[in-house]
Scaffold this motif. Structure first.
Motif, PDB file in Angstrom:
ATOM      1  N   LEU A 167      12.742  -8.413  12.578  1.00 44.61           N
ATOM      2  CA  LEU A 167      11.807  -7.312  12.544  1.00 44.61           C
ATOM      3  C   LEU A 167      12.531  -6.140  12.259  1.00 44.61           C
ATOM      4  O   LEU A 167      11.891  -5.202  11.559  1.00 44.61           O
ATOM      5  CB  LEU A 167      11.224  -7.112  14.130  1.00 44.61           C
ATOM      6  N   GLY A 214      13.096  -5.818   8.276  1.00 47.07           N
ATOM      7  CA  GLY A 214      11.949  -5.817   7.508  1.00 47.07           C
ATOM      8  C   GLY A 214      11.477  -7.005   7.049  1.00 47.07           C
ATOM      9  O   GLY A 214      10.785  -7.146   5.991  1.00 47.07           O
ATOM     10  N   ASN A 273       9.324 -10.241   6.553  1.00 41.58           N
ATOM     11  CA  ASN A 273       7.983 -10.491   6.927  1.00 41.58           C
ATOM     12  C   ASN A 273       7.493 -11.802   6.267  1.00 41.58           C
ATOM     13  O   ASN A 273       8.168 -12.162   5.274  1.00 41.58           O
ATOM     14  CB  ASN A 273       7.129  -9.442   6.270  1.00 41.58           C
ATOM     15  N   MET A 324      10.192  -8.815   1.806  1.00 44.70           N
ATOM     16  CA  MET A 324      10.992  -7.889   2.586  1.00 44.70           C
ATOM     17  C   MET A 324       9.940  -6.587   2.403  1.00 44.70           C
ATOM     18  O   MET A 324       9.381  -6.304   1.549  1.00 44.70           O
ATOM     19  CB  MET A 324      12.180  -7.268   2.077  1.00 44.70           C
ATOM     20  N   GLY A 325       9.877  -5.787   3.660  1.00 46.23           N
ATOM     21  CA  GLY A 325       8.970  -4.754   3.752  1.00 46.23           C
ATOM     22  C   GLY A 325       7.595  -4.731   4.164  1.00 46.23           C
ATOM     23  O   GLY A 325       7.236  -5.860   4.622  1.00 46.23           O
ATOM     24  N   ASN A 368       3.905  -2.903   8.169  1.00 48.99           N
ATOM     25  CA  ASN A 368       4.187  -2.697   9.590  1.00 48.99           C
ATOM     26  C   ASN A 368       5.856  -2.312   9.913  1.00 48.99           C
ATOM     27  O   ASN A 368       6.075  -2.194  10.728  1.00 48.99           O
ATOM     28  CB  ASN A 368       4.023  -4.168  10.153  1.00 48.99           C
ATOM     29  N   VAL A 369       6.426  -2.288   8.726  1.00 48.85           N
ATOM     30  CA  VAL A 369       7.917  -2.129   8.924  1.00 48.85           C
ATOM     31  C   VAL A 369       8.228  -0.696   9.237  1.00 48.85           C
ATOM     32  O   VAL A 369       9.072  -0.145  10.065  1.00 48.85           O
ATOM     33  CB  VAL A 369       8.666  -2.544   7.764  1.00 48.85           C
ATOM     34  N   TRP A 380       7.584  -0.659  13.226  1.00 49.26           N
ATOM     35  CA  TRP A 380       8.118  -1.550  14.033  1.00 49.26           C
ATOM     36  C   TRP A 380       9.503  -1.607  13.984  1.00 49.26           C
ATOM     37  O   TRP A 380      10.525  -1.751  15.075  1.00 49.26           O
ATOM     38  CB  TRP A 380       7.621  -2.983  14.094  1.00 49.26           C
ATOM     39  N   SER A 381      10.156  -1.215  12.718  1.00 45.74           N
ATOM     40  CA  SER A 381      11.421  -1.268  12.594  1.00 45.74           C
ATOM     41  C   SER A 381      12.439  -0.253  13.461  1.00 45.74           C
ATOM     42  O   SER A 381      13.314  -0.469  14.112  1.00 45.74           O
ATOM     43  CB  SER A 381      11.949  -0.907  11.107  1.00 45.74           C
ATOM     44  N   TRP A 431      15.196  -1.409  16.265  1.00 48.84           N
ATOM     45  CA  TRP A 431      16.652  -0.941  16.396  1.00 48.84           C
ATOM     46  C   TRP A 431      16.868  -0.250  17.768  1.00 48.84           C
ATOM     47  O   TRP A 431      18.099  -0.532  17.964  1.00 48.84           O
ATOM     48  CB  TRP A 431      16.818  -0.085  15.248  1.00 48.84           C
TER      49      TRP A 431
END
Length: 86
Positions: free
Chosen positions: A14, A17, A19, A35-36, A39-40, A43-44, A48
């Motif tokens: 998550l 990124g 998905n 990737m990407g 939602n990234v 939520w990223s 972190w």
């Protein structure tokens, strides 16, 4: 330790990124990894934050607290021995 490590490792996809399409996984058995995505962006940063918070709390709990207990006990013994000598 195991719970924190599992949560940290589970949040890494998550956070970076990664998905995949759940609907495509169920219907076509092809998850379409990419990737990407939309939602990234949201939520990223949260992932972190949780990763670094769990890492910090685990180190604090498993390293710093026992070291502080050891230092307090050692100081207590040192003061007791010094009082008995005089």
């Amino acid at each position: 330790m195991l719970t924190a490590l599992t949560a940290i490792l589970g949040l890494i996809p998550l956070a970076i990124g990664l998905n995949f399409d759940f609907f495509g996984l169920i219907t076509d058995l092809n998850p379409h990894l990419y990737m990407g995505g939309d939602n990234v962006i949201f939520w990223s940063p949260l992932a972190w934050t949780i990763i670094f918070g769990l890492t910090y709390a685990t180190i604090l709990t498993l390293v710093m607290v026992p070291v502080m207990f050891f230092l307090v006990k050692r100081t207590k013994y040192w003061l007791r021995d010094r009082r008995n000598v005089a």
